[in-house]
Design a protein around this motif. Structure first.
Motif, PDB file in Angstrom:
ATOM      1  N   PRO A  67       5.588  53.514  62.413  1.00  0.00           N
ATOM      2  CA  PRO A  67       4.482  53.490  63.429  1.00  0.00           C
ATOM      3  C   PRO A  67       3.975  51.988  63.459  1.00  0.00           C
ATOM      4  CG  PRO A  67       4.048  54.194  61.007  1.00  0.00           C
ATOM      5  CD  PRO A  67       5.464  54.271  61.200  1.00  0.00           C
ATOM      6  N   GLU A  68       3.137  51.818  64.444  1.00  0.00           N
ATOM      7  CA  GLU A  68       2.377  50.616  64.314  1.00  0.00           C
ATOM      8  C   GLU A  68       1.868  49.937  63.247  1.00  0.00           C
ATOM      9  OE1 GLU A  68      -1.072  48.318  67.182  1.00  0.00           O
ATOM     10  OE2 GLU A  68      -0.527  50.490  67.828  1.00  0.00           O
ATOM     11  N   ARG A  69       1.056  50.745  62.472  1.00  0.00           N
ATOM     12  CA  ARG A  69       0.379  50.584  61.451  1.00  0.00           C
ATOM     13  C   ARG A  69       1.150  51.476  60.346  1.00  0.00           C
ATOM     14  NH1 ARG A  69      -3.458  47.124  60.430  1.00  0.00           N
ATOM     15  NH2 ARG A  69      -4.595  46.317  62.055  1.00  0.00           N
ATOM     16  N   PRO A  70       2.172  50.992  59.603  1.00  0.00           N
ATOM     17  CA  PRO A  70       2.831  51.865  58.501  1.00  0.00           C
ATOM     18  C   PRO A  70       2.154  51.692  57.337  1.00  0.00           C
ATOM     19  CG  PRO A  70       4.109  49.814  58.599  1.00  0.00           C
ATOM     20  CD  PRO A  70       2.858  49.769  59.918  1.00  0.00           C
TER      21      PRO A  70
ATOM     22  N   SER B 278      11.513  50.314  54.782  1.00  0.00           N
ATOM     23  CA  SER B 278      12.136  49.498  56.175  1.00  0.00           C
ATOM     24  C   SER B 278      12.817  48.275  55.681  1.00  0.00           C
ATOM     25  CB  SER B 278      11.039  49.097  56.936  1.00  0.00           C
ATOM     26  OG  SER B 278      10.286  48.074  56.459  1.00  0.00           O
TER      27      SER B 278
ATOM     28  N   GLY C 285      -1.780  44.465  57.719  1.00  0.00           N
ATOM     29  CA  GLY C 285      -0.764  45.004  58.876  1.00  0.00           C
ATOM     30  C   GLY C 285      -0.687  46.910  58.580  1.00  0.00           C
ATOM     31  N   ARG C 286      -1.253  47.221  57.453  1.00  0.00           N
ATOM     32  CA  ARG C 286      -0.961  48.473  57.239  1.00  0.00           C
ATOM     33  C   ARG C 286      -1.963  49.431  57.702  1.00  0.00           C
ATOM     34  NH1 ARG C 286       2.432  45.279  56.148  1.00  0.00           N
ATOM     35  NH2 ARG C 286       3.702  44.913  54.219  1.00  0.00           N
ATOM     36  N   SER C 287      -1.501  50.804  57.325  1.00  0.00           N
ATOM     37  CA  SER C 287      -2.466  52.081  57.599  1.00  0.00           C
ATOM     38  C   SER C 287      -3.510  51.770  57.093  1.00  0.00           C
ATOM     39  CB  SER C 287      -1.642  53.179  57.117  1.00  0.00           C
ATOM     40  OG  SER C 287      -2.718  54.438  57.400  1.00  0.00           O
TER      41      SER C 287
END
Length: 309
Positions: free
Chosen positions: A114-117, A125, A271-273
């Motif tokens: 997703p955009e913000r994993p 990943s 950059g995360r959820s």
């Protein structure tokens, strides 16, 4: 997941007579066996052979893969996992990459995010950036025989593929890229705090280092996790100061530990959820991971008798 993977494998562009599917189950159960047998029955008329191999002698992917390639009849073994979705041209592209005589090939792994994993999703990943991962790898059977396959001391899904890669290189083998041989590897769900149990894998770093010290330093890590050591040392100094009734030492140690932990937390959040459960998970695990990682590294160094820090 296995149903999805098998559905992709039976749709390969390679002629059915040219490949077989061997499903190795290191947690044998009748449900999995029945699933594989149904797939085998459905494709027997096409001359596609699908076989179930129960693995009881050992646990872990290394032992299961050894059972698989030894049971296989082909000259080239293609490895993947039950949670992947191989492209229809996967086998064809992998064989093509090895046509010039390479002993192994590393395929492309696509990990949708997703955009913000979450931190766990981003960590998973890393497979997409791995040099050689058995979620998508091709190896000649004679090369596997030459290095005696996977080292079954790697009982978790961690570094057993790097060990095989390094063993092949040490034996003079050539490993090529098979970028057209693609598998999609969706991130499977994980429980809250999964990163804590994953620190057990640090022990296998010591085993890989003992076996291949030069290649380990060159391709994986040239320096130890200094941040983890600094955080652990700061916490130890703070605790020692508190027990020794030295408030200045205790305070400095506690502040250093807090600062290092906060830095680690912020790095993991970049950059995360931003979901509150994920923030809470990162806060708790960021405080505990350095201690657990160092513990398992030292335990691995002792177990495998190597100077590994």
């Amino acid at each position: 997941m296995l149903t999805r993977c098998l559905a992709a494998l039976v749709r390969q562009t390679l002629a059915p007579q040219r490949y077989e599917i061997v499903v190795c189950d290191d947690g044998p159960d009748e449900t999995t066996r029945a699933l594989v047998e149904r797939v085998a029955d459905a494709h027997r008329a096409r001359a596609l052979q699908v076989r179930y191999v129960p693995v009881t002698a050992t646990q872990g992917p290394a032992g299961a893969r050894n059972a698989g390639w030894r049971a296989a009849r082909g000259e080239t073994i293609a490895f993947t996992d039950d949670d992947t979705i191989p492209d229809a041209r996967w086998l064809e592209a992998g064989l093509s990459a090895m046509a010039d005589g390479a002993c192994a090939a590393s395929g492309a792994i696509v990990v949708p995010l997703p955009e913000r994993p979450t931190d766990y999703e981003f960590d998973a990943s890393g497979l997409a950036r791995a040099e050689f991962a058995t979620a998508n790898a091709f190896v000649r059977k004679d090369a596997l025989v030459a290095v005696d396959g996977f080292d079954e001391r790697f009982t978790s899904a961690w570094r057993e593929d790097s060990d095989l890669q390094f063993s092949l290189l040490a034996a003079g083998g050539r490993i090529v890229s098979a970028s057209e041989a693609r598998v999609v590897h969706p991130v499977r769900p994980a429980r809250w705090g999964v990163s804590l149990s994953q620190q057990r894998k640090s022990a296998f770093e010591a085993l890989l280092y003992r076996k291949h010290p030069a290649l380990y330093r060159e391709r994986i890590a040239s320096t130890p996790p200094l941040g983890y050591y600094a955080s652990t040392a700061a916490a130890a100094a703070g605790l020692a100061g508190a027990l020794g009734q030295r408030p200045a030492v205790a305070g400095i140690g506690a502040l250093l530990w807090l600062g290092l932990t906060l830095r680690f937390f912020l790095l993991r959040m970049r950059g995360r959820s931003r979901a509150w459960r994920h923030i809470a998970e990162m806060a708790v695990t960021s405080a505990l991971i350095p201690f657990l990682s160092i513990y398992w590294r030292i335990r691995g160094a002792i177990r495998y008798r190597t100077w590994f820090l």
